[in-house]
Design an enzyme around this catalytic site. Structure first.
Site, short mmCIF file in Angstrom:
data_model
loop_
_atom_site.label_atom_id
_atom_site.label_comp_id
_atom_site.label_asym_id
_atom_site.label_seq_id
_atom_site.Cartn_x
_atom_site.Cartn_y
_atom_site.Cartn_z
N VAL A 48 -12.29 -26.01 13.38
CA VAL A 48 -10.99 -25.37 13.58
C VAL A 48 -11.17 -24.54 14.84
O VAL A 48 -11.93 -23.56 14.83
CB VAL A 48 -10.59 -24.47 12.39
CG1 VAL A 48 -9.20 -23.89 12.63
CG2 VAL A 48 -10.62 -25.25 11.09
N GLU A 49 -10.53 -24.93 15.91
CA GLU A 49 -10.75 -24.27 17.21
C GLU A 49 -9.56 -23.38 17.56
O GLU A 49 -8.42 -23.82 17.54
CB GLU A 49 -10.98 -25.33 18.28
CG GLU A 49 -12.21 -26.18 17.96
CD GLU A 49 -12.57 -27.13 19.08
OE1 GLU A 49 -13.26 -26.72 20.02
OE2 GLU A 49 -12.15 -28.29 19.00
N GLY A 50 -9.86 -22.14 17.87
CA GLY A 50 -8.83 -21.15 18.14
C GLY A 50 -8.49 -20.36 16.89
O GLY A 50 -7.54 -20.66 16.19
N GLU A 79 -16.19 -29.46 25.76
CA GLU A 79 -14.89 -29.15 25.19
C GLU A 79 -13.86 -30.23 25.50
O GLU A 79 -13.07 -30.63 24.64
CB GLU A 79 -14.38 -27.81 25.74
CG GLU A 79 -13.14 -27.27 25.04
CD GLU A 79 -13.39 -26.92 23.59
OE1 GLU A 79 -12.49 -27.16 22.76
OE2 GLU A 79 -14.48 -26.42 23.28
#
Length: 495
Positions: free
Chosen positions: A85-87, A194
């Site tokens: 889960v990015e951010g 990324e």
């Protein structure tokens, strides 16, 4: 006996009443959704909420989730696709985070990259001096911060965009590009790790800063739950598709192993044909296939998509991001605080650079993860797993020359690029693509609508991007089907 005119009129009236009664009980227009990944399931949920429940979801594989997919490896379930889960922990709430952390309570761990400077290995063994690496990292960060400020001053149209590499040159950070192994490794970690593509390819304006982190926060959380990250997709699907007591989807509106090969469309409706010669008709179709699939010949559109649509599809990049899991009979790598991530500074850019150990996530599993991307991913997909294992063993023995490094017992090499149902892992916004092409990419063509992480306005390449794109694309269809607002506006290229 020939029926009288009055009799015929009566029969027609009865038939008309019956037809109108059927239409009154039907749940609006019929929609076919191609693909049961995050965006397809998300679109179906939003359509259902709007009262459009006459849905048919055709999924090419034998499972729901798409690129969110777990696989058993050496006795544990690992994620071959999306993993983070990015951010998180920023000004806005990432919509995936509460589902993962609160609703489903999936095991997750904050990824700590703060100690990376003390974990960069030389090509032939031993660690670089921490202060030296930090100084190189600070220089790179400084150039990136300058790039962020510049991005904010450029026209929103993207007409003055540049590559990330051009940005680095502009701010005198390695004007010829990174040449030393340590600089190549750090550059790879900051951008390729990324975006899955190098700075010379990626758009500065759309990637520096990345909206995911500027909007939702800088933290990332690694999902390591044996139920799989795909549980999020099943959770969303279960809100409108029928499931049994175990949570398995048993709704007849979901059909697995249905490979869509042809989509015919006209002003009156759509016809979808699958590889097993099944034919389905509907009022609209929502295509959630990956960008890579759209760039391939898997699905034929009849008539062919207009030139503006085809050009937009081909202008975007479908990147390849490969997470290779390797199991050993014992641990030989450092563990403890600050040791989760480490880099290998090869003189060959992108060669088995970023490593992760799983002391917390998979205790006692003796598993390492190494990530490769782009050209290295494509190269590795075309060789045997044994060849890849041999290369990895050579790298590890160079990194840890004083250690007893045993042969790996198992290896898992996902092949997203070779898989005709994906043709890559996620989209990347390259230099030369503006907001204009993005609007064209997600714009419908007649009764054919498009969704997927590649159509996310700000978060392409991410799980939350796929989720939000499904909602956004469904809204466009709802506006047309229910409100008769069918014209999709594409701003001018330099507006």
């Amino acid at each position: 006996m020939i029926p009288s005119t009055a009799t015929i009129a009566l029969v027609l009236a009865v038939l008309s009443l019956a037809q109108n009664a059927f239409l009154a009980t039907a749940a609006g227009p019929r929609v076919i959704i191609v693909g049961a990944g995050m965006s397809g399931i998300s679109a179906g949920k939003r359509l259902s909420e709007a009262g459009i429940t006459d849905l048919l979801i055709l999924e090419a594989t034998d499972h729901v989730g798409g690129r969110m997919h777990k696989q058993n490896f050496a006795g544990i379930n690992v994620e071959v696709g999306a993993n983070w889960v990015e951010g998180v922990n920023g000004g806005k709430m990432n919509p995936i985070w509460p589902i993962v952390n609160s609703t489903l309570k999936l095991r997750n761990f904050r990824s700590d990259f703060d100690y990376l400077a003390q974990n960069v290995y030389k090509e032939n063994g031993g660690l670089y001096d921490q202060d030296y690496v930090q100084k190189r990292l600070d220089q790179a960060d400084k150039a990136e911060e300058s790039g962020k400020k510049l991005s904010g001053t450029l026209p929103a149209s993207g007409s003055n965009d540049m590559s990330i590499l051009a940005m680095q040159r502009l701010y005198d950070h390695q004007p010829n590009g990174p040449e030393m192994p340590v600089d190549m490794a750090l550059d790879y970690y900051k951008f390729d790790y990324e975006l899955a593509e190098p700075p010379r390819v990626s758009s500065m304006q759309n990637c520096v800063p990345l909206p995911t982190f500027s909007d939702f926060g800088d933290d990332t959380y690694f999902v390591a739950d044996q139920r799989g990250y795909e549980s999020v997709v099943y959770h969303l699907a279960g809100q409108y598709l029928k499931t049994d007591k175990s949570g398995k989807i048993v709704d007849p509106r979901l059909k697995l192993n249905k490979v869509v090969r042809e989509i015919s469309y006209s002003p009156n409706g759509v016809t979808v044909k699958t590889e097993d010669n099944s034919v389905y008709q509907a009022d609209y179709v929502m295509v959630s296939a990956s960008l890579g699939v759209l760039q391939s010949d898997l699905i034929q559109f009849k008539p062919q998509l207009p030139a503006w649509k085809v050009v937009a599809i081909y202008k975007f990049d479908m990147a390849v991001y490969t997470k290779i899991f390797v199991k050993f009979p014992k641990k030989f790598w450092p563990e403890g605080k600050g040791r989760e991530f480490f880099l290998y500074a090869s003189s060959r850019r992108g060669y088995y650079v970023v490593w992760q150990e799983f002391e917390k996530q998979y205790p006692d599993a003796n598993v390492l993860l190494v990530t490769v991307t782009d050209e290295e991913s494509r190269r590795i997909e075309q060789q045997s797993d044994n060849q890849t294992k041999a290369e990895i063993m050579e790298v590890l023995r160079k990194m840890f020359p004083g250690k007893d490094v045993p042969d790996a017992t198992d290896i898992l090499v996902p092949r997203w690029w070779s898989d005709r149902f994906y043709k890559g892992t996620f989209s990347n916004w390259p230099i030369g693509v503006s907001r204009y092409e993005y609007d064209q990419l997600r714009a419908p063509v007649g009764r054919v609508y498009f969704t997927g992480e590649h159509t996310s306005e700000h978060y392409n390449g991410y799980v939350h991007g796929a989720y939000l794109a499904g909602i956004d694309s469904a809204e466009i269809l709802i506006n047309c089907a229910q409100k008769k607002m069918c014209k999709y506006h594409v701003q001018g290229k330099y507006d």
